[in-house]
Design an enzyme around this catalytic site. Structure first.
Site, short mmCIF file in Angstrom:
data_model
loop_
_atom_site.label_atom_id
_atom_site.label_comp_id
_atom_site.label_asym_id
_atom_site.label_seq_id
_atom_site.Cartn_x
_atom_site.Cartn_y
_atom_site.Cartn_z
N ASP A 64 1.03 -1.12 -0.08
CA ASP A 64 0.28 0.20 0.04
C ASP A 64 0.96 1.21 -0.33
O ASP A 64 0.73 2.46 -0.57
CB ASP A 64 -0.54 0.61 1.26
CG ASP A 64 0.00 -0.02 2.80
OD1 ASP A 64 1.15 -0.39 2.27
OD2 ASP A 64 -1.01 -0.34 3.60
N HIS A 65 1.79 1.27 0.31
CA HIS A 65 3.04 2.72 0.30
C HIS A 65 3.75 2.50 -0.98
O HIS A 65 3.21 4.05 -0.96
CB HIS A 65 3.75 2.08 1.66
CG HIS A 65 3.57 2.25 3.19
ND1 HIS A 65 2.58 1.38 3.23
CD2 HIS A 65 3.78 3.15 3.86
CE1 HIS A 65 2.41 2.03 4.81
NE2 HIS A 65 3.45 2.83 4.93
N ASP A 119 4.42 -1.17 11.27
CA ASP A 119 3.63 -0.07 10.87
C ASP A 119 3.25 0.76 11.93
O ASP A 119 2.45 -0.15 12.74
CB ASP A 119 2.65 -0.14 9.78
CG ASP A 119 2.57 1.87 9.33
OD1 ASP A 119 3.16 1.79 8.23
OD2 ASP A 119 2.26 2.27 9.52
N ARG A 379 0.03 13.32 10.17
CA ARG A 379 1.69 13.31 10.61
C ARG A 379 1.27 14.66 9.27
O ARG A 379 0.96 14.82 8.88
CB ARG A 379 2.45 12.33 9.94
CG ARG A 379 2.58 11.54 11.35
CD ARG A 379 3.67 9.94 11.58
NE ARG A 379 3.81 9.86 12.11
CZ ARG A 379 3.08 8.42 12.50
NH1 ARG A 379 4.30 7.58 11.33
NH2 ARG A 379 3.78 7.31 13.45
N SER A 537 7.33 7.37 12.72
CA SER A 537 7.39 6.03 12.15
C SER A 537 7.99 4.67 12.70
O SER A 537 8.66 5.09 13.44
CB SER A 537 7.52 5.91 10.70
OG SER A 537 8.73 4.88 10.08
N ARG A 539 9.53 2.32 10.50
CA ARG A 539 10.81 2.03 9.97
C ARG A 539 12.25 2.01 10.95
O ARG A 539 13.09 3.08 11.47
CB ARG A 539 11.17 2.90 8.82
CG ARG A 539 11.27 4.40 9.04
CD ARG A 539 11.02 5.94 7.81
NE ARG A 539 10.00 5.89 7.74
CZ ARG A 539 9.49 7.20 6.98
NH1 ARG A 539 10.41 8.10 6.79
NH2 ARG A 539 7.95 7.57 6.65
C1 MIC Z 1 4.38 6.08 8.35
O1 MIC Z 1 3.60 6.75 8.13
O2 MIC Z 1 5.57 6.99 8.24
C2 MIC Z 1 5.02 5.20 7.51
C3 MIC Z 1 5.22 5.14 5.78
O3 MIC Z 1 3.68 4.49 7.44
C4 MIC Z 1 5.82 4.20 8.61
C5 MIC Z 1 6.47 2.62 8.03
C6 MIC Z 1 7.06 3.30 6.61
O4 MIC Z 1 8.21 4.02 7.92
O5 MIC Z 1 7.74 2.10 6.15
C7 MIC Z 1 5.49 4.14 9.52
O6 MIC Z 1 4.38 4.99 9.87
O7 MIC Z 1 5.90 2.31 10.15
FE1 SF4 Z 2 0.41 4.91 4.65
FE2 SF4 Z 2 1.47 5.67 7.31
FE3 SF4 Z 2 0.19 7.33 5.95
FE4 SF4 Z 2 -0.75 4.99 7.25
S1 SF4 Z 2 0.49 6.52 8.09
S2 SF4 Z 2 -1.35 6.19 5.05
S3 SF4 Z 2 0.10 3.38 6.79
S4 SF4 Z 2 2.11 6.15 4.98
#
Ligand code: MIC
Ligand code: SF4
Length: 638
Positions: A64-65, A119, A379, A537, A539
């Site tokens: 999905d990312h 995630d 965010r 995140s 990550r």
């Molecule tokens: C995010 O919202 O920052 C992400 C992208 O979903 C991350 C995961 C990632 O960096 O792949 C998260 O929230 O864990």
């Molecule tokens: Fe995707 Fe992270 Fe954004 Fe949620 S917050 S939509 S999991 S990138």
């Protein structure tokens, strides 16, 4: 002894029947989820563990990312994830099916179960009474291997809701209100447990908005009881059989109670560049808006988007204001189609995007230079939108839609009557057939070839922790550094998630373009940071890539939970400094640490020139062993 809902689920998944807040516990895990951006690394680590089949009740691999498929890297990652799922017994969700958290809530999350996901917004599933926790990919790989998840027994906060939402106030405003009260550090070490008479009027999609964005409080997770609303939701999803009633015992003890009168809430907005910089929307009256983006795992449900469709019906977005919308799943998309709700949105000027994370992680949809973007996401960190000097405001879907219609923020007192709350139909259309379920036959699974590509680079092992380190400070940063600062996202960099040598060239690139060069020259070093280092995140690349560059220690005022665990998993020492030492130490200083003296939870003294500083060490015996071994994979291999 009466128990909180959180304690009930935790103790049902623990060996021991007592655990004090702050103590390290081993939680048995029922379900796991991964997404593509963290998933490739999680499955490379899973392969390094060497088992034949996942050991959980259910493990799902979502894409999905990054669904852009620009060049070979990204489609190769998708193919790798599809074939690992088939090979090792996971459910696979192909690109375009939807955002992992929305899909998991609709299709798999169950009251009373434990879920960990690679995630940070995994707690979304708390909307149906599931204890759902965000973790690094390696922790998820370990859970898939049947290992319990090591975590700190959380404190439990009770969020007591009274009254009901009025006018344009929505679930997003509940969590924004809480963020304004508690800040992005306010939930660290705690679970937010919702209760009170105000629950009855909150539907599961509304609850999921709140549990989703509980991640921004730094909370371990957030959870709602499973009640009549939960049963109605599960029935609509064709899963009434998954329903069990679940709530806290009367008289359960909470570390803290926060009361919210829902009827007093008004539309709120989080201002740039932190989700806790919350003000009433009326105070932004007149601020011009360049872009509106509706979607993300926080606000892309059928209920959210139906309300938007009703609001914009027969109206038009102001020219010059880009109006993007991504439904959270194909199920949501189908429901909007079935009820003819797409047409009013398209007529209003909506640009319909795929059901994926999209602009939320900077995969397209970046605002113009210096632009004001109003988003329903969770965010608004600086630069995350893909435009460094953009200003992002976080709001509810209705506030966002009003901004698009007027081209600016306006006072909600002028918005007229709010659309009626959208209620899910008794039976929503199922998209279950779009998931690829693993073959029941083990032979068929074992015969599946895992397909890789040239950008998928297996992890090289890290060396153990030396007994003595004398290292330079290679970076000094302030409070609230996010993983987006450490390891930026966006289309180009995220395409490198399965290639650590390549992605590590981008560590801190938006904060200090010389950081990587200094690491190259010094070969090893230290990062010095303020409070809440690594928030945001999950990550693990934000730990893994710095480790690849030679970072052995992070000295910080405090750490965010998931990032601290990721540092440990990759053999980086997370140590705590007081204000005086943080102020005194500077970039380039050489710090001398006798690591052979490190004992679990025993503080130590470090030397810098002729000065000595006390450093707090809160590492458990297990964590210290992992770091000494050079990381969790080394421990597992041993
Ligand atoms: C995010 O919202 O920052 C992400 C992208 O979903 C991350 C995961 C990632 O960096 O792949 C998260 O929230 O864990
Ligand atoms: Fe995707 Fe992270 Fe954004 Fe949620 S917050 S939509 S999991 S990138």
């Amino acid at each position: 002894m009466p128990r909180t809902l959180t304690e009930k689920i935790i103790f049902a998944h623990l060996e021991q029947d007592r655990a004090e807040a702050g103590q390290e516990i081993d939680l048995a895990i029922d379900q796991t989820l991964t997404q593509d951006a963290t998933g490739t690394m999680a499955y490379l680590q899973w392969e390094a563990i060497g088992l034949d089949e996942v050991q959980t009740e259910l493990s799902v691999s979502y894409i999905d990312h990054n669904t852009l498929q620009m060049g070979f890297r990204n489609p190769d990652d998708h193919r790798y994830l599809r074939t690992t799922a088939a090979r090792y017994g996971l459910v696979f969700s192909p690109p375009g099916t939807g955002i992992c958290h929305q899909l998991h809530l609709e299709n798999f999350a169950r009251p009373g179960k434990t879920l960990i996901g690679s995630d940070s917004h995994t707690p979304t599933a708390g909307g149906v009474g599931c204890l759902a926790i965000g973790a690094g990919g390696l922790s998820v790989a370990m859970a898939m291997a049947g290992q319990p998840y090591k975590m700190t027994m959380p404190r439990v906060f009770r969020i007591w809701l009274e009254g009901s939402l009025q006018g344009f106030a929505s679930a997003k405003d509940i969590i924004l209100h809480l963020l304004g009260e508690l800040s992005v550090k306010g939930g660290v070490g705690a679970v937010m447990e919702y209760a009170g008479p105000g629950l009855a009027s909150l539907t599961v999609p509304e609850r999921a908005t709140i549990t989703n964005m509980g991640a921004e409080l730094g909370a371990t997770t957030s959870i709602f009881p499973a009640d009549e609303q939960t049963r109605l939701f599960l029935r609509s999803m064709g899963r009434e059989a998954d329903y069990v009633s679940l709530c806290a015992d009367n008289g359960a003890c909470y570390a803290r109670e926060i009361r919210i009168d829902l009827s007093q809430l008004e539309p709120l907005a989080a201002c740039p560049h932190m989700p806790d910089k919350v003000v009433p929307v009326r105070e932004l009256d007149g601020l011009q808006v360049d872009q509106v983006a509706i979607g993300s795992c926080t606000n892309s449900s059928y209920s959210d988007l139906k309300a938007v469709a009703e609001l914009v019906r027969g109206k038009k977005a102001v020219g010059g204001c880009d109006f993007l919308l991504s439904p959270g799943s194909k199920q949501v998309m189908k429901m909007l189609m079935d009820e003819n709700l797409l047409a009013p949105m398209l007529d209003a000027g909506v640009r319909l995007l795929e059901s994926s994370c999209g602009p939320c992680i900077g995969m397209g949809g970046s605002p113009c230079s210096g632009g004001i973007s109003v988003r329903t996401f969770n965010r608004n960190f600086e630069g995350r939108s893909g435009t460094l000097d953009a200003n992002v405001y976080l709001v509810s879907p209705l506030t966002a839609a009003m901004c698009a219609l007027r081209g600016k923020f306006t006072n909600p007192a002028t918005w007229g009557e709010a659309p009626r709350k959208a209620i899910l139909p008794e039976k929503a259309p199922s998209i279950r057939d779009l998931f690829v379920f693993p073959a029941a036959d083990a032979c068929a699974r074992n015969c599946t070839e895992v397909l890789r590509g040239p950008n998928i680079v297996p992890l090289s092992p890290f060396d153990p922790l030396p007994d003595h380190l004398e290292l330079p400070v290679l970076l000094k940063v302030a409070d609230n550094i996010t993983t987006d600062h450490i390891m930026p996202a966006g289309a180009e960099i995220t395409a490198l998630r399965s290639n650590i040598p390549a992605i590590s060239r981008h560590v801190f690139s938006r904060v200090d373009s010389q950081f990587v060069t200094r690491c190259d020259e010094a070969k090893a070093g230290i990062i010095l940071a303020g409070e809440n280092y690594g928030q945001g995140s999950s990550r693990e690349h934000a730990a893994l890539a710095p480790r690849h560059l030679g970072i052995r220690i992070v000295l910080a005022r405090s750490f965010a939970r998931i990032h601290r665990a990721n540092l440990v998993n990759f053999g980086i020492l997370p140590l705590l400094l007081d204000e005086k030492a943080y102020t005194a130490l500077q970039l380039g200083d050489i710090v001398d640490i006798d690591t052979s003296q490190l004992q679990p939870t025993q503080d130590l003294t470090v030397r810098c020139g002729t000065n000595y500083f006390a450093v707090r060490n809160d590492l458990s015996a297990y964590e210290l062993d992992v770091i000494r071994a050079g990381g969790l994979l080394n421990t597992v291999r041993k």
